[in-house]
Motif scaffolding. Structure first.
Motif, PDB file in Angstrom:
ATOM      1  N   GLN A 193       0.590   1.055  -0.713  1.00  0.00           N
ATOM      2  CA  GLN A 193      -0.852   0.820  -0.792  1.00  0.00           C
ATOM      3  C   GLN A 193      -1.591   1.189   0.491  1.00  0.00           C
ATOM      4  O   GLN A 193      -2.816   1.333   0.466  1.00  0.00           O
ATOM      5  N   LYS A 226      -9.307  -2.601   5.681  1.00  0.00           N
ATOM      6  CA  LYS A 226      -8.078  -2.982   4.998  1.00  0.00           C
ATOM      7  C   LYS A 226      -7.000  -3.325   6.011  1.00  0.00           C
ATOM      8  O   LYS A 226      -6.829  -2.646   7.018  1.00  0.00           O
ATOM      9  N   TYR A 258      -0.817  -5.998   5.288  1.00  0.00           N
ATOM     10  CA  TYR A 258      -1.103  -6.562   3.962  1.00  0.00           C
ATOM     11  C   TYR A 258      -2.147  -5.664   3.293  1.00  0.00           C
ATOM     12  O   TYR A 258      -3.317  -6.041   3.150  1.00  0.00           O
ATOM     13  N   GLY A 267      -3.053  -4.856   0.486  1.00  0.00           N
ATOM     14  CA  GLY A 267      -3.821  -5.327  -0.655  1.00  0.00           C
ATOM     15  C   GLY A 267      -4.911  -6.295  -0.266  1.00  0.00           C
ATOM     16  O   GLY A 267      -5.631  -6.809  -1.134  1.00  0.00           O
ATOM     17  N   ARG A 268      -5.083  -6.531   1.049  1.00  0.00           N
ATOM     18  CA  ARG A 268      -6.077  -7.490   1.543  1.00  0.00           C
ATOM     19  C   ARG A 268      -7.137  -6.793   2.394  1.00  0.00           C
ATOM     20  O   ARG A 268      -6.836  -5.830   3.100  1.00  0.00           O
ATOM     21  N   ASP A 272      -8.354 -11.344   2.625  1.00  0.00           N
ATOM     22  CA  ASP A 272      -8.020 -11.909   1.320  1.00  0.00           C
ATOM     23  C   ASP A 272      -7.633 -10.799   0.352  1.00  0.00           C
ATOM     24  O   ASP A 272      -8.081  -9.659   0.494  1.00  0.00           O
ATOM     25  N   PRO A 273      -6.810 -11.149  -0.655  1.00  0.00           N
ATOM     26  CA  PRO A 273      -6.385 -10.136  -1.630  1.00  0.00           C
ATOM     27  C   PRO A 273      -7.558  -9.627  -2.451  1.00  0.00           C
ATOM     28  O   PRO A 273      -8.393 -10.405  -2.925  1.00  0.00           O
ATOM     29  N   TYR A 274      -7.630  -8.296  -2.594  1.00  0.00           N
ATOM     30  CA  TYR A 274      -8.597  -7.650  -3.477  1.00  0.00           C
ATOM     31  C   TYR A 274      -8.092  -7.791  -4.908  1.00  0.00           C
ATOM     32  O   TYR A 274      -6.897  -7.666  -5.152  1.00  0.00           O
ATOM     33  N   SER A 282      -3.907 -15.395   7.487  1.00  0.00           N
ATOM     34  CA  SER A 282      -5.066 -14.844   6.763  1.00  0.00           C
ATOM     35  C   SER A 282      -6.398 -15.083   7.450  1.00  0.00           C
ATOM     36  O   SER A 282      -7.432 -14.601   6.976  1.00  0.00           O
TER      37      SER A 282
END
Length: 472
Positions: free
Chosen positions: A304, A342, A346, A348-349, A361-363, A450
Protein backbone atom coordinates in the motif's frame (compact mmCIF):
# COMPACT_ATOMS: atom_id res chain seq x y z
CA UNK A 1 -32.07 -2.66 -33.44
CA UNK A 2 -33.22 -1.49 -30.04
CA UNK A 3 -33.15 -4.02 -27.23
CA UNK A 4 -36.49 -5.67 -26.71
CA UNK A 5 -37.29 -8.70 -24.53
CA UNK A 6 -40.86 -9.86 -24.10
CA UNK A 7 -42.34 -10.69 -20.68
CA UNK A 8 -42.06 -14.36 -21.65
CA UNK A 9 -38.29 -14.02 -22.14
CA UNK A 10 -36.23 -16.82 -20.56
CA UNK A 11 -34.43 -14.05 -18.60
CA UNK A 12 -37.20 -12.61 -16.43
CA UNK A 13 -35.09 -11.82 -13.37
CA UNK A 14 -38.09 -12.20 -11.16
CA UNK A 15 -38.23 -13.24 -7.52
CA UNK A 16 -35.87 -12.37 -4.70
CA UNK A 17 -32.50 -11.07 -5.81
CA UNK A 18 -29.24 -10.89 -3.90
CA UNK A 19 -28.56 -7.58 -2.21
CA UNK A 20 -26.18 -5.19 -3.95
CA UNK A 21 -23.93 -5.45 -0.90
CA UNK A 22 -23.64 -9.15 -1.67
CA UNK A 23 -22.77 -8.44 -5.26
CA UNK A 24 -21.42 -4.88 -6.01
CA UNK A 25 -19.57 -3.43 -9.04
CA UNK A 26 -16.43 -3.07 -11.29
CA UNK A 27 -14.66 -1.18 -14.06
CA UNK A 28 -12.39 -1.64 -17.09
CA UNK A 29 -12.09 -1.47 -20.84
CA UNK A 30 -10.66 -2.99 -23.94
CA UNK A 31 -8.23 -2.50 -26.83
CA UNK A 32 -8.86 -1.01 -30.26
CA UNK A 33 -8.20 -2.70 -33.59
CA UNK A 34 -6.50 0.35 -34.99
CA UNK A 35 -3.05 1.15 -36.38
CA UNK A 36 -0.79 2.71 -33.77
CA UNK A 37 -2.80 1.36 -30.82
CA UNK A 38 -1.39 -0.76 -27.99
CA UNK A 39 -3.41 -3.41 -26.21
CA UNK A 40 -3.33 -2.65 -22.50
CA UNK A 41 -6.32 -4.67 -21.32
CA UNK A 42 -8.53 -2.37 -19.32
CA UNK A 43 -8.58 0.51 -21.72
CA UNK A 44 -7.31 1.16 -25.21
CA UNK A 45 -3.96 2.90 -25.49
CA UNK A 46 -2.48 4.80 -28.36
CA UNK A 47 1.22 4.18 -28.84
CA UNK A 48 1.77 7.71 -27.51
CA UNK A 49 -0.14 7.13 -24.27
CA UNK A 50 1.97 7.81 -21.21
CA UNK A 51 -0.51 8.52 -18.41
CA UNK A 52 -3.79 7.35 -16.94
CA UNK A 53 -7.23 8.70 -16.08
CA UNK A 54 -9.51 7.18 -13.45
CA UNK A 55 -13.28 7.57 -13.24
CA UNK A 56 -15.24 6.85 -10.06
CA UNK A 57 -18.07 7.96 -7.79
CA UNK A 58 -17.63 8.71 -4.08
CA UNK A 59 -18.97 7.36 -0.80
CA UNK A 60 -17.70 7.73 2.76
CA UNK A 61 -18.58 5.78 5.93
CA UNK A 62 -21.17 8.20 7.29
CA UNK A 63 -22.26 9.57 3.92
CA UNK A 64 -20.53 12.94 4.19
CA UNK A 65 -18.57 12.25 1.00
CA UNK A 66 -21.35 10.58 -1.00
CA UNK A 67 -21.61 11.91 -4.54
CA UNK A 68 -23.07 10.03 -7.48
CA UNK A 69 -21.63 12.01 -10.36
CA UNK A 70 -18.61 11.24 -12.52
CA UNK A 71 -15.31 12.05 -10.80
CA UNK A 72 -11.92 12.05 -12.50
CA UNK A 73 -8.35 11.59 -11.28
CA UNK A 74 -5.07 11.39 -13.20
CA UNK A 75 -1.78 9.60 -12.72
CA UNK A 76 1.56 9.33 -14.47
CA UNK A 77 2.33 5.86 -13.11
CA UNK A 78 -1.13 4.33 -12.60
CA UNK A 79 -0.53 4.01 -8.86
CA UNK A 80 -0.46 7.48 -7.29
CA UNK A 81 -3.63 9.39 -8.17
CA UNK A 82 -4.47 13.10 -8.17
CA UNK A 83 -8.19 13.94 -8.09
CA UNK A 84 -9.38 16.70 -10.41
CA UNK A 85 -11.92 19.45 -9.77
CA UNK A 86 -11.20 19.33 -6.01
CA UNK A 87 -12.62 15.77 -6.02
CA UNK A 88 -15.99 17.14 -7.12
CA UNK A 89 -17.89 15.62 -10.08
CA UNK A 90 -17.14 16.83 -13.60
CA UNK A 91 -20.56 15.82 -14.92
CA UNK A 92 -23.77 14.62 -13.26
CA UNK A 93 -26.60 12.59 -14.84
CA UNK A 94 -29.98 14.27 -14.99
CA UNK A 95 -32.23 11.45 -16.23
CA UNK A 96 -33.22 8.10 -14.75
CA UNK A 97 -32.20 7.99 -11.09
CA UNK A 98 -30.24 11.26 -11.57
CA UNK A 99 -27.16 9.55 -10.17
CA UNK A 100 -24.56 7.03 -11.27
CA UNK A 101 -22.47 4.21 -9.93
CA UNK A 102 -19.74 2.12 -11.58
CA UNK A 103 -18.62 4.52 -14.34
CA UNK A 104 -16.58 3.21 -17.26
CA UNK A 105 -14.37 5.17 -19.68
CA UNK A 106 -13.20 3.80 -23.03
CA UNK A 107 -11.44 5.33 -26.00
CA UNK A 108 -13.46 4.54 -29.11
CA UNK A 109 -12.19 3.56 -32.55
CA UNK A 110 -12.20 7.20 -33.68
CA UNK A 111 -10.03 8.30 -30.75
CA UNK A 112 -12.82 9.98 -28.77
CA UNK A 113 -14.15 8.68 -25.47
CA UNK A 114 -17.37 7.05 -24.39
CA UNK A 115 -18.51 7.14 -20.75
CA UNK A 116 -21.16 4.72 -19.50
CA UNK A 117 -22.41 4.04 -15.97
CA UNK A 118 -25.00 2.27 -13.86
CA UNK A 119 -28.27 4.20 -13.53
CA UNK A 120 -28.51 4.26 -9.73
CA UNK A 121 -28.15 6.94 -7.08
CA UNK A 122 -27.26 5.73 -3.62
CA UNK A 123 -27.72 2.18 -2.38
CA UNK A 124 -31.33 1.25 -3.10
CA UNK A 125 -30.45 -2.15 -4.60
CA UNK A 126 -34.15 -2.94 -5.07
CA UNK A 127 -34.38 -0.23 -7.73
CA UNK A 128 -34.20 -1.81 -11.18
CA UNK A 129 -33.22 0.02 -14.34
CA UNK A 130 -33.11 -1.35 -17.85
CA UNK A 131 -31.00 1.65 -18.85
CA UNK A 132 -27.45 2.90 -18.45
CA UNK A 133 -26.11 6.47 -18.59
CA UNK A 134 -24.08 7.45 -21.67
CA UNK A 135 -21.93 10.48 -22.56
CA UNK A 136 -19.73 11.24 -25.56
CA UNK A 137 -16.51 13.16 -24.98
CA UNK A 138 -13.76 14.31 -27.30
CA UNK A 139 -11.26 14.85 -24.49
CA UNK A 140 -12.90 14.29 -21.05
CA UNK A 141 -12.99 18.07 -20.65
CA UNK A 142 -16.45 18.41 -22.20
CA UNK A 143 -19.27 15.89 -22.19
CA UNK A 144 -21.97 15.89 -24.87
CA UNK A 145 -24.86 13.82 -26.14
CA UNK A 146 -26.01 12.73 -22.70
CA UNK A 147 -28.62 9.99 -22.97
CA UNK A 148 -29.96 6.78 -21.50
CA UNK A 149 -29.33 3.56 -23.43
CA UNK A 150 -31.89 0.80 -22.97
CA UNK A 151 -30.38 -2.68 -22.67
CA UNK A 152 -33.36 -4.96 -21.94
CA UNK A 153 -37.01 -5.19 -20.93
CA UNK A 154 -36.43 -7.44 -17.95
CA UNK A 155 -37.59 -6.54 -14.46
CA UNK A 156 -34.04 -6.46 -13.14
CA UNK A 157 -30.92 -4.32 -13.03
CA UNK A 158 -28.11 -3.35 -15.43
CA UNK A 159 -25.15 -3.03 -13.08
CA UNK A 160 -21.51 -2.13 -13.79
CA UNK A 161 -21.64 -1.67 -17.58
CA UNK A 162 -18.39 -1.83 -19.53
CA UNK A 163 -17.64 -1.79 -23.22
CA UNK A 164 -15.17 -3.41 -25.60
CA UNK A 165 -14.48 -3.42 -29.33
CA UNK A 166 -15.29 -6.75 -30.98
CA UNK A 167 -13.27 -6.60 -34.20
CA UNK A 168 -14.85 -9.78 -35.55
CA UNK A 169 -18.33 -8.27 -35.31
CA UNK A 170 -17.27 -4.73 -36.15
CA UNK A 171 -19.31 -3.60 -33.12
CA UNK A 172 -18.87 -2.63 -29.51
CA UNK A 173 -20.02 -5.05 -26.87
CA UNK A 174 -21.58 -3.73 -23.67
CA UNK A 175 -21.34 -6.19 -20.77
CA UNK A 176 -23.19 -5.74 -17.49
CA UNK A 177 -24.51 -7.69 -14.52
CA UNK A 178 -28.12 -8.85 -14.58
CA UNK A 179 -30.25 -11.73 -13.29
CA UNK A 180 -31.02 -14.84 -15.35
CA UNK A 181 -33.97 -17.22 -15.27
CA UNK A 182 -32.38 -19.26 -12.47
CA UNK A 183 -32.34 -16.20 -10.24
CA UNK A 184 -28.60 -15.58 -10.05
CA UNK A 185 -26.49 -12.79 -11.50
CA UNK A 186 -24.72 -13.39 -14.80
CA UNK A 187 -22.76 -11.20 -17.20
CA UNK A 188 -24.94 -10.11 -20.13
CA UNK A 189 -23.89 -8.51 -23.43
CA UNK A 190 -25.54 -6.24 -26.00
CA UNK A 191 -23.90 -5.03 -29.21
CA UNK A 192 -23.94 -1.50 -30.58
CA UNK A 193 -22.22 0.73 -33.10
CA UNK A 194 -23.24 4.10 -31.64
CA UNK A 195 -24.23 3.59 -27.96
CA UNK A 196 -27.68 4.91 -28.90
CA UNK A 197 -29.42 1.67 -29.79
CA UNK A 198 -28.35 -1.85 -28.88
CA UNK A 199 -29.06 -5.41 -29.96
CA UNK A 200 -31.12 -7.76 -27.85
CA UNK A 201 -29.28 -9.05 -24.75
CA UNK A 202 -27.41 -12.33 -24.65
CA UNK A 203 -25.80 -14.18 -21.78
CA UNK A 204 -22.07 -13.50 -22.08
CA UNK A 205 -20.85 -15.47 -19.05
CA UNK A 206 -22.79 -17.80 -16.75
CA UNK A 207 -20.68 -20.31 -14.81
CA UNK A 208 -23.78 -21.54 -12.99
CA UNK A 209 -23.42 -19.38 -9.89
CA UNK A 210 -23.71 -15.72 -8.95
CA UNK A 211 -21.17 -13.43 -10.64
CA UNK A 212 -21.08 -9.68 -11.17
CA UNK A 213 -18.73 -6.88 -12.28
CA UNK A 214 -17.29 -8.18 -15.53
CA UNK A 215 -13.99 -6.64 -16.62
CA UNK A 216 -12.25 -7.55 -19.89
CA UNK A 217 -8.72 -7.50 -21.23
CA UNK A 218 -8.93 -8.31 -24.94
CA UNK A 219 -6.32 -9.82 -27.23
CA UNK A 220 -3.47 -10.49 -24.78
CA UNK A 221 -1.24 -12.91 -26.71
CA UNK A 222 -4.33 -14.16 -28.51
CA UNK A 223 -6.35 -14.68 -25.32
CA UNK A 224 -9.21 -12.64 -23.82
CA UNK A 225 -9.46 -12.38 -20.03
CA UNK A 226 -12.62 -11.70 -18.04
CA UNK A 227 -12.35 -10.83 -14.34
CA UNK A 228 -15.40 -10.70 -12.10
CA UNK A 229 -16.58 -10.92 -8.51
CA UNK A 230 -17.48 -14.28 -7.03
CA UNK A 231 -17.92 -15.02 -3.31
CA UNK A 232 -16.37 -11.71 -2.18
CA UNK A 233 -13.24 -12.27 -4.31
CA UNK A 234 -11.95 -11.40 -7.78
CA UNK A 235 -11.67 -14.36 -10.14
CA UNK A 236 -10.71 -14.70 -13.81
CA UNK A 237 -11.98 -16.60 -16.85
CA UNK A 238 -10.47 -16.75 -20.34
CA UNK A 239 -11.29 -17.53 -23.95
CA UNK A 240 -9.53 -17.39 -27.30
CA UNK A 241 -12.68 -15.79 -28.74
CA UNK A 242 -15.16 -13.13 -27.64
CA UNK A 243 -18.10 -15.41 -28.36
CA UNK A 244 -20.75 -15.31 -25.60
CA UNK A 245 -20.55 -18.45 -23.50
CA UNK A 246 -16.94 -19.24 -24.43
CA UNK A 247 -15.15 -18.12 -21.24
CA UNK A 248 -13.84 -20.72 -18.76
CA UNK A 249 -12.83 -19.90 -15.14
CA UNK A 250 -9.14 -20.52 -14.41
CA UNK A 251 -7.49 -18.17 -11.89
CA UNK A 252 -6.91 -18.23 -8.17
CA UNK A 253 -8.99 -15.67 -6.23
CA UNK A 254 -7.62 -12.26 -5.24
CA UNK A 255 -9.26 -10.66 -2.21
CA UNK A 256 -8.77 -8.45 0.81
CA UNK A 257 -11.91 -8.70 2.89
CA UNK A 258 -15.03 -8.47 0.74
CA UNK A 259 -13.59 -7.39 -2.62
CA UNK A 260 -15.41 -6.31 -5.78
CA UNK A 261 -15.11 -4.06 -8.83
CA UNK A 262 -12.12 -5.63 -10.65
CA UNK A 263 -10.14 -3.37 -12.95
CA UNK A 264 -7.30 -4.77 -15.07
CA UNK A 265 -4.59 -2.33 -16.16
CA UNK A 266 -1.32 -3.00 -17.94
CA UNK A 267 1.69 -0.85 -17.14
CA UNK A 268 2.72 1.45 -19.99
CA UNK A 269 6.39 1.05 -19.11
CA UNK A 270 6.77 -2.66 -18.27
CA UNK A 271 5.14 -6.07 -18.67
CA UNK A 272 3.38 -5.76 -15.31
CA UNK A 273 -0.38 -6.10 -15.04
CA UNK A 274 -2.31 -4.65 -12.12
CA UNK A 275 -5.65 -5.88 -10.80
CA UNK A 276 -7.54 -3.30 -8.77
CA UNK A 277 -10.48 -4.04 -6.51
CA UNK A 278 -12.35 -2.15 -3.83
CA UNK A 279 -13.93 -3.36 -0.62
CA UNK A 280 -17.04 -2.76 1.38
CA UNK A 281 -15.46 -4.05 4.61
CA UNK A 282 -14.18 -1.44 5.36
CA UNK A 283 -16.08 0.76 3.00
CA UNK A 284 -14.33 1.78 -0.20
CA UNK A 285 -10.68 0.79 0.31
CA UNK A 286 -8.84 0.05 -2.95
CA UNK A 287 -6.35 -2.79 -3.07
CA UNK A 288 -4.03 -3.71 -5.92
CA UNK A 289 -2.37 -6.93 -7.01
CA UNK A 290 0.25 -7.44 -9.72
CA UNK A 291 1.30 -10.14 -12.17
CA UNK A 292 3.79 -10.42 -15.02
CA UNK A 293 1.79 -13.24 -16.63
CA UNK A 294 -1.98 -13.05 -17.06
CA UNK A 295 -2.00 -16.64 -18.31
CA UNK A 296 -0.78 -17.86 -14.90
CA UNK A 297 -3.85 -16.47 -13.13
CA UNK A 298 -1.97 -15.77 -9.90
CA UNK A 299 -1.57 -12.38 -8.24
CA UNK A 300 0.74 -10.82 -5.65
CA UNK A 301 -0.49 -8.03 -3.38
CA UNK A 302 1.07 -4.61 -4.02
CA UNK A 303 2.37 -2.83 -0.93
CA UNK A 304 0.00 0.00 0.00
CA UNK A 305 2.99 2.34 0.22
CA UNK A 306 3.14 2.25 -3.57
CA UNK A 307 -0.39 3.45 -4.39
CA UNK A 308 -2.88 6.01 -3.14
CA UNK A 309 -6.52 6.14 -4.21
CA UNK A 310 -8.54 9.35 -4.56
CA UNK A 311 -10.35 10.14 -1.33
CA UNK A 312 -13.74 8.39 -1.02
CA UNK A 313 -13.37 6.82 -4.48
CA UNK A 314 -15.50 3.79 -5.28
CA UNK A 315 -15.65 1.31 -8.17
CA UNK A 316 -13.07 2.79 -10.48
CA UNK A 317 -12.41 2.63 -14.20
CA UNK A 318 -8.91 3.29 -15.56
CA UNK A 319 -8.04 4.28 -19.14
CA UNK A 320 -4.75 5.39 -20.67
CA UNK A 321 -4.23 8.89 -22.07
CA UNK A 322 -1.50 10.91 -23.76
CA UNK A 323 0.76 13.39 -21.99
CA UNK A 324 -1.09 16.22 -23.75
CA UNK A 325 -4.45 14.88 -22.56
CA UNK A 326 -3.08 14.64 -19.01
CA UNK A 327 -1.88 18.26 -19.16
CA UNK A 328 -5.16 19.45 -20.65
CA UNK A 329 -7.23 17.66 -18.01
CA UNK A 330 -5.27 19.25 -15.18
CA UNK A 331 -5.54 22.66 -16.89
CA UNK A 332 -9.31 22.23 -17.31
CA UNK A 333 -10.24 20.81 -13.92
CA UNK A 334 -7.39 21.93 -11.65
CA UNK A 335 -5.28 20.11 -9.08
CA UNK A 336 -6.36 19.88 -5.42
CA UNK A 337 -5.85 22.86 -3.12
CA UNK A 338 -5.07 20.42 -0.29
CA UNK A 339 -2.97 17.37 0.50
CA UNK A 340 -3.23 14.21 2.53
CA UNK A 341 -0.35 12.68 4.47
CA UNK A 342 0.03 8.91 4.56
CA UNK A 343 2.00 7.00 7.19
CA UNK A 344 5.05 5.09 5.95
CA UNK A 345 4.86 2.12 8.30
CA UNK A 346 1.05 2.10 8.46
CA UNK A 347 0.22 2.97 4.84
CA UNK A 348 -3.49 2.38 5.37
CA UNK A 349 -3.52 5.30 7.83
CA UNK A 350 -3.57 9.05 7.23
CA UNK A 351 -2.72 12.09 9.32
CA UNK A 352 -5.89 13.71 10.65
CA UNK A 353 -7.29 15.65 13.57
CA UNK A 354 -9.94 14.14 15.80
CA UNK A 355 -11.23 16.05 18.78
CA UNK A 356 -8.53 18.58 17.76
CA UNK A 357 -5.83 15.98 18.50
CA UNK A 358 -3.33 15.08 15.77
CA UNK A 359 -3.48 11.35 14.90
CA UNK A 360 -3.03 8.74 12.20
CA UNK A 361 -6.20 6.69 11.60
CA UNK A 362 -7.20 3.95 9.16
CA UNK A 363 -8.80 5.14 5.92
CA UNK A 364 -11.71 5.67 5.36
CA UNK A 365 -13.35 7.80 8.02
CA UNK A 366 -15.72 10.72 8.42
CA UNK A 367 -15.42 13.63 8.51
CA UNK A 368 -12.99 12.85 5.68
CA UNK A 369 -11.99 16.54 5.61
CA UNK A 370 -10.20 15.97 8.93
CA UNK A 371 -7.36 14.52 6.84
CA UNK A 372 -7.11 17.34 4.31
CA UNK A 373 -4.41 19.95 4.86
CA UNK A 374 -3.17 23.08 3.17
CA UNK A 375 0.61 23.08 3.36
CA UNK A 376 1.28 26.82 3.64
CA UNK A 377 4.55 28.72 4.16
CA UNK A 378 5.69 28.33 7.78
CA UNK A 379 4.12 30.85 10.12
CA UNK A 380 7.50 31.48 11.78
CA UNK A 381 9.74 30.81 8.76
CA UNK A 382 8.50 30.93 5.18
CA UNK A 383 11.17 28.37 4.26
CA UNK A 384 9.28 25.92 6.46
CA UNK A 385 5.72 24.66 6.30
CA UNK A 386 2.63 24.90 8.46
CA UNK A 387 -0.37 22.57 8.30
CA UNK A 388 -3.62 24.50 7.97
CA UNK A 389 -6.81 22.52 8.48
CA UNK A 390 -9.23 22.52 5.53
CA UNK A 391 -12.38 22.18 7.62
CA UNK A 392 -11.13 24.47 10.42
CA UNK A 393 -9.11 27.03 8.43
CA UNK A 394 -8.38 29.22 11.47
CA UNK A 395 -6.61 26.26 13.08
CA UNK A 396 -3.16 24.74 12.50
CA UNK A 397 -1.32 21.67 13.70
CA UNK A 398 1.06 22.76 16.45
CA UNK A 399 2.96 21.02 19.23
CA UNK A 400 2.10 21.67 22.87
CA UNK A 401 4.07 19.74 25.52
CA UNK A 402 5.43 17.85 22.49
CA UNK A 403 1.96 16.57 21.49
CA UNK A 404 0.40 17.74 18.23
CA UNK A 405 -3.03 19.29 18.35
CA UNK A 406 -5.19 21.52 16.16
CA UNK A 407 -5.32 24.98 17.69
CA UNK A 408 -6.59 28.35 16.55
CA UNK A 409 -3.84 30.71 15.51
CA UNK A 410 -3.63 33.35 18.25
CA UNK A 411 -1.14 35.47 16.30
CA UNK A 412 1.66 35.09 18.82
CA UNK A 413 5.25 34.30 17.90
CA UNK A 414 5.12 31.28 20.22
CA UNK A 415 2.19 29.79 18.30
CA UNK A 416 3.87 30.49 14.96
CA UNK A 417 7.03 28.71 16.09
CA UNK A 418 5.09 25.72 17.48
CA UNK A 419 3.18 25.43 14.17
CA UNK A 420 6.22 25.59 11.87
CA UNK A 421 8.17 22.60 10.58
CA UNK A 422 10.94 22.05 8.07
CA UNK A 423 10.30 19.40 5.45
CA UNK A 424 13.23 17.02 4.89
CA UNK A 425 13.83 13.84 2.91
CA UNK A 426 12.01 10.96 4.55
CA UNK A 427 14.06 9.50 7.39
CA UNK A 428 13.03 5.93 6.50
CA UNK A 429 12.74 6.50 2.74
CA UNK A 430 14.23 9.54 1.02
CA UNK A 431 11.45 9.55 -1.61
CA UNK A 432 8.97 10.28 1.21
CA UNK A 433 9.01 13.22 3.65
CA UNK A 434 9.73 13.95 7.28
CA UNK A 435 9.01 17.15 9.24
CA UNK A 436 11.46 18.67 11.74
CA UNK A 437 10.22 21.04 14.41
CA UNK A 438 11.23 24.69 13.89
CA UNK A 439 11.78 25.54 17.53
CA UNK A 440 12.90 22.06 18.68
CA UNK A 441 15.15 21.15 15.74
CA UNK A 442 16.25 17.79 17.22
CA UNK A 443 12.63 16.60 17.18
CA UNK A 444 10.44 15.35 14.28
CA UNK A 445 6.73 14.75 13.84
CA UNK A 446 6.08 11.06 14.48
CA UNK A 447 3.22 8.86 15.62
CA UNK A 448 3.18 6.94 18.90
CA UNK A 449 0.19 4.65 19.49
CA UNK A 450 -1.51 6.51 16.60
CA UNK A 451 -1.10 9.92 18.28
CA UNK A 452 1.17 12.57 16.71
CA UNK A 453 3.92 14.29 18.69
CA UNK A 454 7.43 15.66 18.17
CA UNK A 455 10.26 13.46 19.42
CA UNK A 456 13.97 12.81 18.89
CA UNK A 457 14.23 9.84 16.53
CA UNK A 458 17.03 7.32 16.07
CA UNK A 459 15.81 3.71 15.95
CA UNK A 460 14.47 2.13 12.75
CA UNK A 461 10.96 2.14 14.22
CA UNK A 462 11.18 5.82 15.19
CA UNK A 463 12.49 6.78 11.75
CA UNK A 464 9.59 4.93 10.12
CA UNK A 465 7.12 6.57 12.54
CA UNK A 466 8.44 9.96 11.38
CA UNK A 467 8.11 9.32 7.64
CA UNK A 468 5.06 10.28 5.55
CA UNK A 469 4.03 10.68 1.93
CA UNK A 470 2.56 14.00 0.82
CA UNK A 471 -0.10 13.26 -1.76
CA UNK A 472 -3.80 13.51 -2.36
Amino acid sequence: MSASVSPSSPLPGGGARPSRRAVLGAAAAVPLAMAGVLSVGAGAAYAADSAYVMGYFTESPNGLGDDYGLHLAVSTDGLQWMPLNQNNPVVVPTAGAAGLRDPFIMRRQDGTFIVIATDLKGTDWSRNSQYIHVWDSADLRTFTGYRLLKLHDMVTHSWAPEAFWDAGRGQYGVIYSSVNSSGHNVIMVNYTTDFRTASEPQVFFDPGYDVIDGNLAVGVNGVNYLYYKRNQALVGARSTTLTPGSFTPFSTPAAQGGTEGPTLVKSLTSGTWYLWGDTYTPNGVFYAWQSNDLAAGTWTAVNQRLYTQPVNSKHCTIATITAAEYTNLVARWGSPAWNRLKSYNYPGRYVRHSGFVGRIDPYPFDPYTDAQWKLVPGLADSAGVSFQSVNYPARYLRHYSYNLRLDENDGTSAFAADATFHRTAGLADSSWASFRSYNFPTRYIRHVDSVLRIDPVSTATELADATFSVGY
